[in-house]
Design a protein around this motif. Sequence first.
Motif, short mmCIF file in Angstrom:
data_model
loop_
_atom_site.label_atom_id
_atom_site.label_comp_id
_atom_site.label_asym_id
_atom_site.label_seq_id
_atom_site.Cartn_x
_atom_site.Cartn_y
_atom_site.Cartn_z
N UNK A 197 -1.11 12.98 13.95
CA UNK A 197 -2.09 13.29 12.99
C UNK A 197 -1.75 13.60 11.52
N UNK A 198 -0.57 14.26 11.50
CA UNK A 198 0.04 14.34 10.42
C UNK A 198 0.92 12.90 9.97
N UNK A 199 1.98 12.47 10.32
CA UNK A 199 2.37 11.76 10.28
C UNK A 199 1.81 9.89 10.20
N UNK A 200 0.50 10.05 10.53
CA UNK A 200 -0.46 9.09 10.21
C UNK A 200 -0.89 9.25 8.73
N UNK A 201 -1.39 10.83 8.99
CA UNK A 201 -1.50 11.28 7.06
C UNK A 201 -0.48 10.99 6.03
N UNK A 202 0.51 11.47 6.15
CA UNK A 202 2.05 11.38 5.15
C UNK A 202 1.74 9.87 5.42
N UNK A 203 1.98 8.80 6.79
CA UNK A 203 1.46 7.39 5.98
C UNK A 203 1.27 6.35 5.21
N UNK A 204 -0.48 7.25 5.74
CA UNK A 204 -1.75 6.25 4.81
C UNK A 204 -1.24 6.99 3.20
N UNK A 208 -1.01 4.12 0.22
CA UNK A 208 -2.59 4.55 -0.97
C UNK A 208 -1.91 5.16 -2.39
N UNK A 209 -0.30 5.84 -2.60
CA UNK A 209 0.10 5.14 -3.79
C UNK A 209 0.75 3.87 -4.49
N UNK A 210 1.06 3.51 -3.10
CA UNK A 210 1.74 1.90 -3.15
C UNK A 210 0.90 0.64 -3.95
N UNK A 211 0.04 1.56 -3.36
CA UNK A 211 -1.11 0.27 -3.78
C UNK A 211 -0.76 0.19 -5.55
N UNK A 212 -1.68 2.05 -5.30
CA UNK A 212 -2.73 2.27 -7.15
C UNK A 212 -1.38 2.27 -7.94
N UNK A 213 0.10 2.54 -7.07
CA UNK A 213 0.79 2.29 -8.37
C UNK A 213 1.45 0.42 -8.66
N UNK A 214 1.06 -0.50 -7.74
CA UNK A 214 1.10 -1.59 -8.10
C UNK A 214 0.04 -2.18 -7.88
N UNK A 215 -0.64 -2.59 -8.98
CA UNK A 215 -2.15 -3.64 -8.96
C UNK A 215 -2.07 -4.79 -9.02
N UNK A 216 -0.99 -4.64 -9.60
CA UNK A 216 -0.76 -6.91 -9.50
C UNK A 216 0.21 -7.69 -9.06
N UNK A 217 -0.51 -8.14 -7.81
CA UNK A 217 1.00 -8.36 -6.84
C UNK A 217 1.88 -9.47 -7.66
N UNK A 218 3.11 -9.64 -7.12
CA UNK A 218 4.24 -10.20 -7.18
C UNK A 218 4.15 -11.11 -6.55
N UNK A 219 4.38 -12.44 -6.80
CA UNK A 219 4.49 -13.09 -6.64
C UNK A 219 3.64 -13.86 -5.11
N UNK A 220 2.38 -13.95 -5.25
CA UNK A 220 2.05 -14.14 -3.97
C UNK A 220 2.04 -15.49 -3.56
N UNK A 221 1.67 -14.87 -2.47
CA UNK A 221 2.42 -16.14 -1.53
C UNK A 221 0.99 -17.11 -0.58
N UNK A 222 1.43 -18.23 0.34
CA UNK A 222 -0.45 -18.83 0.86
C UNK A 222 -0.42 -17.76 2.37
N UNK A 223 -1.59 -17.67 2.14
CA UNK A 223 -1.79 -16.45 3.57
C UNK A 223 -2.66 -17.34 4.31
N UNK A 224 -2.69 -17.01 5.27
CA UNK A 224 -3.60 -18.12 6.37
C UNK A 224 -4.55 -17.25 6.90
#
Length: 392
Positions: A197-204, A208-224
């Motif tokens: 559980x601790x490992x999962x918490x740290x990973x999330x 989340x910190x990474x998502x909040x730090x990059x609010x704009x996607x760089x070079x988005x790709x085409x995703x199916x």
Amino acid sequence: MEPTTAAILGGLAGLLIGFLVWAAITMTDRERAIEPAPEPEVPRGVGDVLAVLRSSGVVLDLDGGVVTTSPAAVTYGLVRAGRLAHPEIREIADKVARDGVIREAQLELSRQGLSSSVYVSARVAPLGARHLLLLVDDQTQGRRVEETRRDFVANVSHELKTPVGGISLLAEAVMDAKDDPEAVDRFARRMQGEATRLSSLIKEIVELSRLQGTPVLQDPELVEIEEVVQLALEHVRIEAEAKRITLTDKVADELYVRGDRDMLITAVRNLVGNAIAYSDADTAVGVGARLVDDTVEIAVTDQGAGVPEAEQARIFERFYRMDMARSRATGGTGLGLSIVKHICANHGGDVRVWSDGQHGSTFTIRLPVASETLESFDQNREPPTPTKEFRR
């Protein structure tokens, strides 16, 4: 005195008086002509400066009347009926008008008709001999970001204490029970669960910190979308089989979005994982995707207990759990839905929840469709058709 002489003297006296009156009027006009011109209503160039300022700018007279404003000040609601709208700012302006000393203050202002407040930095300074200049900077966003950061740190610290404390206590129990193999095995298994559980918490938290730090996607790709759904389901299939939960999907052909493939897989996986965790055994979880106007909708439906209406506005908050005891029993961290929300926001979309609070829930990710999907639709001249049967 003869009448003729008297008449002549009277005429001369009249001429003299007229000359004196004319001379007085001429001197007065000359004095007026050499008086300095009055100070202009607003010093030259001030209007041009106010027009380009990011701050809200207001020029006041010494009585507190508004002379001119910047467009930002009008939009922000600093002025009402030719006066400053907020008494806190008026008080500062009055003090500067009295003593000419520049003043600056951090203020919390209420907004008319709104329950929320705004935080501003206000600075008032003399402008010439007859005016004051007020500059107001909105610091609400920065203040809220700082409050969010403090809350996040406090929440993380609190959440980390529980598994760390549990592992510490279990380690002590193992040492005390070193002569009892069964007790050691029991405590070790519990310790392993807390470590997971601790490992999962740290990973999330890192995610989340990474998502909040990059609010704009760089070079988005085409995703199916079909590929995203299939890979997300593969990640959680073992958990579903352990509870005998049937996973079904119904995804339309040729649905594409622009974005980050791994992020979208994480978002769908988190929703399906939540659905499995909070569903009873021998039920079903369904994933569907379709095109609605210019939006791709990915819906995850379960047959669990549902989300009460009072909780629906808060379930996407960090670390928020409806049922703390059940969340800990299922290994939940309270970050899964918050991560989904941030992934959707980074892709220009959102996530919504529907539930009657008693019989299941539907979480829907909404993303802008890629132009390739619309081009395919225009060529086919018919709506996309499902590729897989969705079983209830």
